[in-house]
Design a protein around this motif. Sequence first.
Motif, PDB file in Angstrom:
ATOM      1  N   ASP A   1       3.243  19.109   3.841  1.00  0.00           N
ATOM      2  CA  ASP A   1       3.094  20.224   4.777  1.00  0.00           C
ATOM      3  C   ASP A   1       3.539  21.542   4.153  1.00  0.00           C
ATOM      4  OD1 ASP A   1       2.195  18.440   6.683  1.00  0.00           O
ATOM      5  OD2 ASP A   1       4.199  18.107   7.523  1.00  0.00           O
ATOM      6  N   ASP A   2       4.440  21.481   3.185  1.00  0.00           N
ATOM      7  CA  ASP A   2       4.938  22.678   2.524  1.00  0.00           C
ATOM      8  C   ASP A   2       4.516  22.680   1.059  1.00  0.00           C
ATOM      9  OD1 ASP A   2       6.386  23.506   4.859  1.00  0.00           O
ATOM     10  OD2 ASP A   2       7.924  22.017   4.350  1.00  0.00           O
ATOM     11  N   GLU A   3       4.457  23.867   0.484  1.00  0.00           N
ATOM     12  CA  GLU A   3       4.093  23.992  -0.915  1.00  0.00           C
ATOM     13  C   GLU A   3       5.112  23.244  -1.786  1.00  0.00           C
ATOM     14  OE1 GLU A   3       3.189  27.481  -4.243  1.00  0.00           O
ATOM     15  OE2 GLU A   3       3.780  28.012  -2.195  1.00  0.00           O
ATOM     16  N   GLY A   4       4.616  22.537  -2.780  1.00  0.00           N
ATOM     17  CA  GLY A   4       5.502  21.810  -3.679  1.00  0.00           C
ATOM     18  C   GLY A   4       5.995  20.493  -3.128  1.00  0.00           C
ATOM     19  N   THR A   5       5.355  19.983  -2.070  1.00  0.00           N
ATOM     20  CA  THR A   5       5.767  18.701  -1.492  1.00  0.00           C
ATOM     21  C   THR A   5       4.569  17.764  -1.403  1.00  0.00           C
ATOM     22  OG1 THR A   5       5.373  19.327   0.825  1.00  0.00           O
ATOM     23  CG2 THR A   5       7.538  19.841  -0.119  1.00  0.00           C
ATOM     24  N   VAL A   6       4.872  16.483  -1.322  1.00  0.00           N
ATOM     25  CA  VAL A   6       3.858  15.469  -1.074  1.00  0.00           C
ATOM     26  C   VAL A   6       4.326  14.600   0.084  1.00  0.00           C
ATOM     27  CG1 VAL A   6       2.957  15.393  -3.424  1.00  0.00           C
ATOM     28  CG2 VAL A   6       4.881  13.916  -2.796  1.00  0.00           C
ATOM     29  N   ARG A   7       3.352  13.969   0.700  1.00  0.00           N
ATOM     30  CA  ARG A   7       3.632  13.088   1.837  1.00  0.00           C
ATOM     31  C   ARG A   7       3.181  11.681   1.451  1.00  0.00           C
ATOM     32  NH1 ARG A   7       3.410  14.921   7.690  1.00  0.00           N
ATOM     33  NH2 ARG A   7       3.425  13.030   8.971  1.00  0.00           N
ATOM     34  N   LEU A   8       4.089  10.718   1.547  1.00  0.00           N
ATOM     35  CA  LEU A   8       3.776   9.333   1.213  1.00  0.00           C
ATOM     36  C   LEU A   8       3.774   8.480   2.482  1.00  0.00           C
ATOM     37  CD1 LEU A   8       4.458  10.334  -1.671  1.00  0.00           C
ATOM     38  CD2 LEU A   8       5.613   8.140  -2.048  1.00  0.00           C
ATOM     39  N   ARG A   9       2.734   7.679   2.627  1.00  0.00           N
ATOM     40  CA  ARG A   9       2.679   6.680   3.693  1.00  0.00           C
ATOM     41  C   ARG A   9       2.713   5.316   3.028  1.00  0.00           C
ATOM     42  NH1 ARG A   9      -1.472   3.949   6.821  1.00  0.00           N
ATOM     43  NH2 ARG A   9      -0.728   3.541   8.939  1.00  0.00           N
ATOM     44  N   VAL A  10       3.770   4.545   3.317  1.00  0.00           N
ATOM     45  CA  VAL A  10       4.034   3.309   2.585  1.00  0.00           C
ATOM     46  C   VAL A  10       4.098   2.137   3.562  1.00  0.00           C
ATOM     47  CG1 VAL A  10       5.548   2.205   0.918  1.00  0.00           C
ATOM     48  CG2 VAL A  10       5.419   4.709   0.999  1.00  0.00           C
ATOM     49  N   GLN A  11       3.405   1.070   3.227  1.00  0.00           N
ATOM     50  CA  GLN A  11       3.424  -0.121   4.080  1.00  0.00           C
ATOM     51  C   GLN A  11       4.795  -0.787   4.026  1.00  0.00           C
ATOM     52  OE1 GLN A  11       0.994  -0.906   6.241  1.00  0.00           O
ATOM     53  NE2 GLN A  11       0.028   0.984   5.489  1.00  0.00           N
ATOM     54  N   ALA A  12       5.178  -1.385   5.140  1.00  0.00           N
ATOM     55  CA  ALA A  12       6.544  -1.903   5.312  1.00  0.00           C
ATOM     56  C   ALA A  12       6.905  -2.984   4.306  1.00  0.00           C
ATOM     57  CB  ALA A  12       6.716  -2.430   6.731  1.00  0.00           C
ATOM     58  N   GLY A  13       5.925  -3.740   3.823  1.00  0.00           N
ATOM     59  CA  GLY A  13       6.232  -4.844   2.934  1.00  0.00           C
ATOM     60  C   GLY A  13       6.377  -4.469   1.474  1.00  0.00           C
ATOM     61  N   GLU A  14       6.166  -3.202   1.141  1.00  0.00           N
ATOM     62  CA  GLU A  14       6.341  -2.777  -0.250  1.00  0.00           C
ATOM     63  C   GLU A  14       7.791  -2.963  -0.679  1.00  0.00           C
ATOM     64  OE1 GLU A  14       4.646  -1.691  -2.803  1.00  0.00           O
ATOM     65  OE2 GLU A  14       2.635  -1.505  -1.939  1.00  0.00           O
ATOM     66  N   ASN A  15       7.979  -3.342  -1.930  1.00  0.00           N
ATOM     67  CA  ASN A  15       9.316  -3.475  -2.486  1.00  0.00           C
ATOM     68  C   ASN A  15       9.936  -2.085  -2.641  1.00  0.00           C
ATOM     69  OD1 ASN A  15      11.022  -3.343  -5.198  1.00  0.00           O
ATOM     70  ND2 ASN A  15      11.208  -5.411  -4.393  1.00  0.00           N
ATOM     71  N   TRP A  16      11.171  -1.930  -2.159  1.00  0.00           N
ATOM     72  CA  TRP A  16      11.780  -0.605  -2.157  1.00  0.00           C
ATOM     73  C   TRP A  16      11.927  -0.022  -3.561  1.00  0.00           C
ATOM     74  CZ3 TRP A  16      12.601   3.456   0.710  1.00  0.00           C
ATOM     75  CH2 TRP A  16      13.418   4.465   0.198  1.00  0.00           C
ATOM     76  N   ASP A  17      12.485  -0.783  -4.480  1.00  0.00           N
ATOM     77  CA  ASP A  17      12.727  -0.229  -5.807  1.00  0.00           C
ATOM     78  C   ASP A  17      11.426   0.056  -6.542  1.00  0.00           C
ATOM     79  OD1 ASP A  17      14.690   0.591  -7.840  1.00  0.00           O
ATOM     80  OD2 ASP A  17      13.826  -1.047  -9.005  1.00  0.00           O
ATOM     81  N   GLU A  18      10.401  -0.728  -6.270  1.00  0.00           N
ATOM     82  CA  GLU A  18       9.104  -0.433  -6.875  1.00  0.00           C
ATOM     83  C   GLU A  18       8.546   0.874  -6.329  1.00  0.00           C
ATOM     84  OE1 GLU A  18       6.552  -3.800  -6.411  1.00  0.00           O
ATOM     85  OE2 GLU A  18       7.859  -5.134  -7.568  1.00  0.00           O
TER      86      GLU A  18
ATOM     87  N   GLY B   1       0.818  -1.212   0.000  1.00  0.00           N
ATOM     88  CA  GLY B   1       0.000   0.000   0.000  1.00  0.00           C
ATOM     89  C   GLY B   1       0.847   1.255   0.000  1.00  0.00           C
ATOM     90  N   ILE B   2       0.533   2.186  -0.920  1.00  0.00           N
ATOM     91  CA  ILE B   2       1.197   3.486  -0.982  1.00  0.00           C
ATOM     92  C   ILE B   2       0.104   4.549  -0.998  1.00  0.00           C
ATOM     93  CG2 ILE B   2       2.732   5.017  -2.281  1.00  0.00           C
ATOM     94  CD1 ILE B   2       3.939   2.526  -3.598  1.00  0.00           C
ATOM     95  N   GLU B   3       0.086   5.394   0.015  1.00  0.00           N
ATOM     96  CA  GLU B   3      -0.876   6.488   0.086  1.00  0.00           C
ATOM     97  C   GLU B   3      -0.150   7.802  -0.183  1.00  0.00           C
ATOM     98  OE1 GLU B   3      -2.735   6.472   3.903  1.00  0.00           O
ATOM     99  OE2 GLU B   3      -2.970   4.284   3.917  1.00  0.00           O
ATOM    100  N   VAL B   4      -0.743   8.655  -1.022  1.00  0.00           N
ATOM    101  CA  VAL B   4      -0.163   9.959  -1.339  1.00  0.00           C
ATOM    102  C   VAL B   4      -1.069  11.045  -0.775  1.00  0.00           C
ATOM    103  CG1 VAL B   4       0.618  11.498  -3.176  1.00  0.00           C
ATOM    104  CG2 VAL B   4       0.839   9.016  -3.456  1.00  0.00           C
ATOM    105  N   HIS B   5      -0.477  11.942   0.006  1.00  0.00           N
ATOM    106  CA  HIS B   5      -1.219  13.038   0.623  1.00  0.00           C
ATOM    107  C   HIS B   5      -0.495  14.361   0.350  1.00  0.00           C
ATOM    108  CE1 HIS B   5      -3.561  10.063   2.886  1.00  0.00           C
ATOM    109  NE2 HIS B   5      -2.405   9.458   3.158  1.00  0.00           N
TER     110      HIS B   5
END
Length: 402
Positions: A86-103, A79-83
Amino acid sequence: MTDAATTEEPGIRFADLTTLRVGGPIGRLVTATTPDQLVAHVREAEASGGPWMVLGGGSNLLVGDDGFAGTVVHIATRGIEVHPGDDEGTVRLRVQAGENWDELVAFTVTRGYSGLEALSGIPGSVGASPVQNIGAYGQEVSDALIGIEFLDEGADEPRFMSADELELGYRTSVLKQGLRGVVVSVEFALHDTTAEREVLGEPVGRPVAYAQLAQALGVQLGDRVPVARVREAVLALRSGKGMVLDPDDPDSVSAGSFFTNPIVSEHVARTLPGDAPRWYLDPDEPDEVTPLAELEARSPLDAFLAHQAEVEQAEQRSDAAPDEPLVKLSAAWLIEHSGIRRGFALPGSRAGISTKHTLALTNRGGASAEEIAQLARFVQGRVQAEFGITLHPEPVLIGLEL
């Protein structure tokens, strides 16, 4: 919280689940595909009173041939959530621990998010990335990390830990130093380059901060280039060193860089031959380095301020006097100049040094964990005998000692 629907997989060995393809049998393997299952499996393992451990991508792990008699919780959450950031021009990602890093890196590059592109090609899972504070080509996880969701040993629910609480350093963190528990998810803050796409025609990443990468890209240090170009160049560089998993490349059957670059006192560094690569640690970016010549060319005030910051780090090192700065050395140079060349193997051993990079210890086919460990000990012994410096392994060792 729902109970885990336990799926046990009998007859599995660590050799089946690690990139080194070595390691003995697993006593009991359960796989978690959701965060709730992960918490439930860990709580169950703790309640059993027996030994337990977690396993992600298996890329930074060396387990002995006797295996592990306890419970292994295999983290396969996704799971990858995109939010909005906090600052202009940025995004916040919440990623589940089992996701493949390179993916994950590929996902961010496709979206035009900058901050992880130079970490392309590193094997393993997202949950393991803050444990080691993985880094390459001028970027580290600590540069983009907001924090993690962490399940402490014995706790019923995960808690949030900020990046500052993790005390991230060169290939280390409080997680690696002994804080017991499990990373459930990881949060990153990345630069969103989509606005620049309208002006420049393509997303442009953060300034290139590594000389070898700049050379590969044909740019100067500090230049900004499209994130997709950075990823392409990094993958090419890593492939040339056998550091990208490839079923057709025997040199990729490894744990990546097996030894960390030593950090020693200035006094120790000056005992090495003049052509030995060495860099003062930059106090403003503790895990980056500043060439000696550049630091020595600073103004007296700048040099003094840098020195004062380095003293605080030096005081934590047994090999440094309280007023000595720290210097990072090249483990690859030390290995090569101790007489060990690419492709080296002990007589009769199925483990060998990569033919592309002396920092990688590889399984040439059917190697045992002990053969990998024997080779590692031999490398350590040669470097210690030649230069008086002890190399420390980067992978986590279970059931083995070097």
